[in-house]
Scaffold this motif. Sequence first.
Motif, PDB file in Angstrom:
ATOM      1  N   LEU A  11       0.819  -1.217   0.000  1.00 15.21           N
ATOM      2  CA  LEU A  11       0.000   0.000   0.000  1.00 15.21           C
ATOM      3  C   LEU A  11       0.850   1.263   0.000  1.00 15.21           C
ATOM      4  O   LEU A  11       0.386   2.334   0.389  1.00 15.21           O
ATOM      5  N   THR A  12       2.081   1.154  -0.467  1.00 14.15           N
ATOM      6  CA  THR A  12       2.966   2.314  -0.549  1.00 14.15           C
ATOM      7  C   THR A  12       2.320   3.415  -1.383  1.00 14.15           C
ATOM      8  O   THR A  12       1.808   3.166  -2.478  1.00 14.15           O
ATOM      9  N   GLY A  13       2.318   4.631  -0.858  1.00 13.34           N
ATOM     10  CA  GLY A  13       1.735   5.765  -1.564  1.00 13.34           C
ATOM     11  C   GLY A  13       0.256   5.960  -1.310  1.00 13.34           C
ATOM     12  O   GLY A  13      -0.318   6.970  -1.738  1.00 13.34           O
ATOM     13  N   LYS A  14      -0.385   5.025  -0.624  1.00 12.76           N
ATOM     14  CA  LYS A  14      -1.818   5.134  -0.331  1.00 12.76           C
ATOM     15  C   LYS A  14      -2.033   5.914   0.972  1.00 12.76           C
ATOM     16  O   LYS A  14      -1.249   5.805   1.913  1.00 12.76           O
ATOM     17  N   VAL A  15      -3.120   6.684   0.999  1.00 11.78           N
ATOM     18  CA  VAL A  15      -3.512   7.435   2.196  1.00 11.78           C
ATOM     19  C   VAL A  15      -4.814   6.849   2.719  1.00 11.78           C
ATOM     20  O   VAL A  15      -5.774   6.669   1.949  1.00 11.78           O
ATOM     21  N   VAL A  86      -9.272  16.318   7.490  1.00 13.43           N
ATOM     22  CA  VAL A  86      -8.682  15.412   6.514  1.00 13.43           C
ATOM     23  C   VAL A  86      -8.213  16.196   5.292  1.00 13.43           C
ATOM     24  O   VAL A  86      -7.100  15.980   4.782  1.00 13.43           O
ATOM     25  N   LYS A  87      -9.029  17.123   4.837  1.00 17.29           N
ATOM     26  CA  LYS A  87      -8.665  17.912   3.651  1.00 17.29           C
ATOM     27  C   LYS A  87      -7.472  18.826   3.912  1.00 17.29           C
ATOM     28  O   LYS A  87      -6.723  19.150   2.980  1.00 17.29           O
ATOM     29  N   LYS A  88      -7.275  19.238   5.163  1.00 13.91           N
ATOM     30  CA  LYS A  88      -6.101  20.034   5.502  1.00 13.91           C
ATOM     31  C   LYS A  88      -4.828  19.212   5.423  1.00 13.91           C
ATOM     32  O   LYS A  88      -3.752  19.723   5.131  1.00 13.91           O
ATOM     33  N   ARG A  89      -4.955  17.925   5.706  1.00 19.73           N
ATOM     34  CA  ARG A  89      -3.790  17.063   5.811  1.00 19.73           C
ATOM     35  C   ARG A  89      -3.420  16.371   4.508  1.00 19.73           C
ATOM     36  O   ARG A  89      -2.279  15.945   4.316  1.00 19.73           O
ATOM     37  N   THR A  90      -4.388  16.209   3.602  1.00 16.43           N
ATOM     38  CA  THR A  90      -4.109  15.494   2.361  1.00 16.43           C
ATOM     39  C   THR A  90      -5.094  15.905   1.276  1.00 16.43           C
ATOM     40  O   THR A  90      -6.232  16.282   1.574  1.00 16.43           O
ATOM     41  N   ASP A  91      -4.652  15.819   0.043  1.00 14.41           N
ATOM     42  CA  ASP A  91      -5.572  16.030  -1.077  1.00 14.41           C
ATOM     43  C   ASP A  91      -5.911  14.705  -1.746  1.00 14.41           C
ATOM     44  O   ASP A  91      -6.596  14.675  -2.770  1.00 14.41           O
ATOM     45  N   LYS A  92      -5.432  13.597  -1.130  1.00  9.77           N
ATOM     46  CA  LYS A  92      -5.714  12.271  -1.658  1.00  9.77           C
ATOM     47  C   LYS A  92      -6.251  11.387  -0.537  1.00  9.77           C
ATOM     48  O   LYS A  92      -5.794  11.460   0.597  1.00  9.77           O
ATOM     49  N   LEU A 130     -20.363  10.445   7.088  1.00 11.37           N
ATOM     50  CA  LEU A 130     -18.932  10.635   6.831  1.00 11.37           C
ATOM     51  C   LEU A 130     -18.564  10.067   5.464  1.00 11.37           C
ATOM     52  O   LEU A 130     -17.826  10.692   4.698  1.00 11.37           O
ATOM     53  N   THR A 131     -19.085   8.898   5.166  1.00 16.66           N
ATOM     54  CA  THR A 131     -18.770   8.268   3.881  1.00 16.66           C
ATOM     55  C   THR A 131     -19.195   9.147   2.714  1.00 16.66           C
ATOM     56  O   THR A 131     -18.411   9.385   1.780  1.00 16.66           O
ATOM     57  N   GLN A 132     -20.423   9.653   2.747  1.00 16.85           N
ATOM     58  CA  GLN A 132     -20.884  10.420   1.592  1.00 16.85           C
ATOM     59  C   GLN A 132     -20.107  11.725   1.430  1.00 16.85           C
ATOM     60  O   GLN A 132     -19.891  12.183   0.307  1.00 16.85           O
ATOM     61  N   LEU A 133     -19.623  12.297   2.535  1.00 18.76           N
ATOM     62  CA  LEU A 133     -18.833  13.527   2.412  1.00 18.76           C
ATOM     63  C   LEU A 133     -17.425  13.261   1.876  1.00 18.76           C
ATOM     64  O   LEU A 133     -16.810  14.148   1.280  1.00 18.76           O
ATOM     65  N   LEU A 134     -16.919  12.043   2.080  1.00 22.30           N
ATOM     66  CA  LEU A 134     -15.569  11.725   1.621  1.00 22.30           C
ATOM     67  C   LEU A 134     -15.535  11.021   0.261  1.00 22.30           C
ATOM     68  O   LEU A 134     -14.460  10.807  -0.294  1.00 22.30           O
ATOM     69  N   VAL A 135     -16.690  10.690  -0.280  1.00 22.87           N
ATOM     70  CA  VAL A 135     -16.736  10.030  -1.589  1.00 22.87           C
ATOM     71  C   VAL A 135     -15.996  10.827  -2.667  1.00 22.87           C
ATOM     72  O   VAL A 135     -15.253  10.231  -3.468  1.00 22.87           O
ATOM     73  N   PRO A 136     -16.142  12.160  -2.736  1.00 22.36           N
ATOM     74  CA  PRO A 136     -15.401  12.872  -3.787  1.00 22.36           C
ATOM     75  C   PRO A 136     -13.884  12.683  -3.706  1.00 22.36           C
ATOM     76  O   PRO A 136     -13.220  12.528  -4.739  1.00 22.36           O
ATOM     77  N   MET A 137     -13.324  12.675  -2.496  1.00 26.04           N
ATOM     78  CA  MET A 137     -11.877  12.454  -2.350  1.00 26.04           C
ATOM     79  C   MET A 137     -11.508  11.031  -2.759  1.00 26.04           C
ATOM     80  O   MET A 137     -10.465  10.812  -3.396  1.00 26.04           O
ATOM     81  N   LEU A 138     -12.326  10.079  -2.387  1.00 24.76           N
ATOM     82  CA  LEU A 138     -12.056   8.691  -2.750  1.00 24.76           C
ATOM     83  C   LEU A 138     -12.153   8.501  -4.256  1.00 24.76           C
ATOM     84  O   LEU A 138     -11.293   7.848  -4.876  1.00 24.76           O
ATOM     85  N   GLU A 139     -13.172   9.072  -4.857  1.00 25.23           N
ATOM     86  CA  GLU A 139     -13.356   8.929  -6.299  1.00 25.23           C
ATOM     87  C   GLU A 139     -12.195   9.545  -7.072  1.00 25.23           C
ATOM     88  O   GLU A 139     -11.755   9.005  -8.098  1.00 25.23           O
ATOM     89  N   ALA A 140     -11.678  10.662  -6.577  1.00 26.58           N
ATOM     90  CA  ALA A 140     -10.562  11.330  -7.262  1.00 26.58           C
ATOM     91  C   ALA A 140      -9.291  10.490  -7.234  1.00 26.58           C
ATOM     92  O   ALA A 140      -8.403  10.680  -8.078  1.00 26.58           O
ATOM     93  N   SER A 141      -9.192   9.563  -6.276  1.00 26.40           N
ATOM     94  CA  SER A 141      -7.994   8.729  -6.160  1.00 26.40           C
ATOM     95  C   SER A 141      -8.170   7.357  -6.785  1.00 26.40           C
ATOM     96  O   SER A 141      -7.246   6.544  -6.764  1.00 26.40           O
ATOM     97  N   ALA A 142      -9.351   7.081  -7.331  1.00 29.40           N
ATOM     98  CA  ALA A 142      -9.693   5.734  -7.791  1.00 29.40           C
ATOM     99  C   ALA A 142      -9.447   5.543  -9.278  1.00 29.40           C
ATOM    100  O   ALA A 142      -9.570   6.476 -10.070  1.00 29.40           O
ATOM    101  N   THR A 143      -9.119   4.305  -9.642  1.00 31.30           N
ATOM    102  CA  THR A 143      -9.062   3.903 -11.045  1.00 31.30           C
ATOM    103  C   THR A 143      -9.787   2.563 -11.173  1.00 31.30           C
ATOM    104  O   THR A 143     -10.022   1.873 -10.181  1.00 31.30           O
ATOM    105  N   GLN A 144     -10.109   2.181 -12.393  1.00 34.63           N
ATOM    106  CA  GLN A 144     -10.797   0.907 -12.592  1.00 34.63           C
ATOM    107  C   GLN A 144      -9.929  -0.261 -12.146  1.00 34.63           C
ATOM    108  O   GLN A 144     -10.423  -1.227 -11.549  1.00 34.63           O
TER     109      GLN A 144
END
Length: 274
Positions: A11-15, A86-92, A130-144
């Motif tokens: 999980l290197t590089g994962k937040v 969370v948004k202050k600490r990471t953009d991913k 909490l999940t629904q508020l963080l979905v945009p950050m998760l989606e931005a880090s996701a790939t198929q």
Amino acid sequence: MQMTPANLNDLTGKVALVTGGSSGIGRMATEGLAAAGARVLICSRKADACEAVATEINAMGLPGTVEGFAGDVATEAGIEALVAQVKKRTDKLHILMNNAGRTWGAPLGEHPYAAWDKLLSLNVTGMFHLTQLLVPMLEASATQDDPARIINTGSVMGEIPKGTATYSYAVSKGAVHHMTRVLSNDLAPRYITVNAIAPGPFVSKMTAFAIGTEEGQAEAAKGVPLGRVGRDEDIAGTVQFLCGRGAAYISGAVIPLSGGMQSKAQGSLFNQDL
């Protein structure tokens, strides 16, 4: 990185964000994620406890790191403040482990009305919000090929009717399991997997009253088909798997971590010893 059987759990590089990460199952998961190389943000209502755990795990020399801070998932304002932190600490954000929860025990006929509201506000409502508020950050880090991951902490008591005297807790965990399936259905097109773990007896502050001693653990183990209570590595290994590339095709699952309790049945169908 080219995937091989040797690095499927790397999980290197994962937040990751783990709520309720300072003790119990959250602490076990946090250590597992850090051991796999992730940068792990942990929160609970007590900032000092999270900071202390972060210091302890960082001193182990694991590939990943841990950061602890205060975060309250029991109220709408607390959740919004946590998301801002969370948004202050990471953009991913690649991994969200919804682990914060509480329990309540009282016999039938004495279970307080207020206990249901207090418990479900954290265990179910808070988890969803909490999940629904963080979905945009998760989606931005996701790939198929490498989806973002959500792991919800349920319980074996959400699978089988073993919630004697913990009615609100058992019902809340059943809700967590079904919420996991519903969110999996809705978030799969956005390349976010959603799974739950359903632990049986593990030693933690929440369960110390029952299995905080060797005698208590031995007694609890009598009801577990595999004959023991859960260990730290059982949580850590499962969470590593669910967040690694080896589980990129798994979503909507409730993973039993109860030594076979979810399948245990008494006797045979015809009451004969086979």
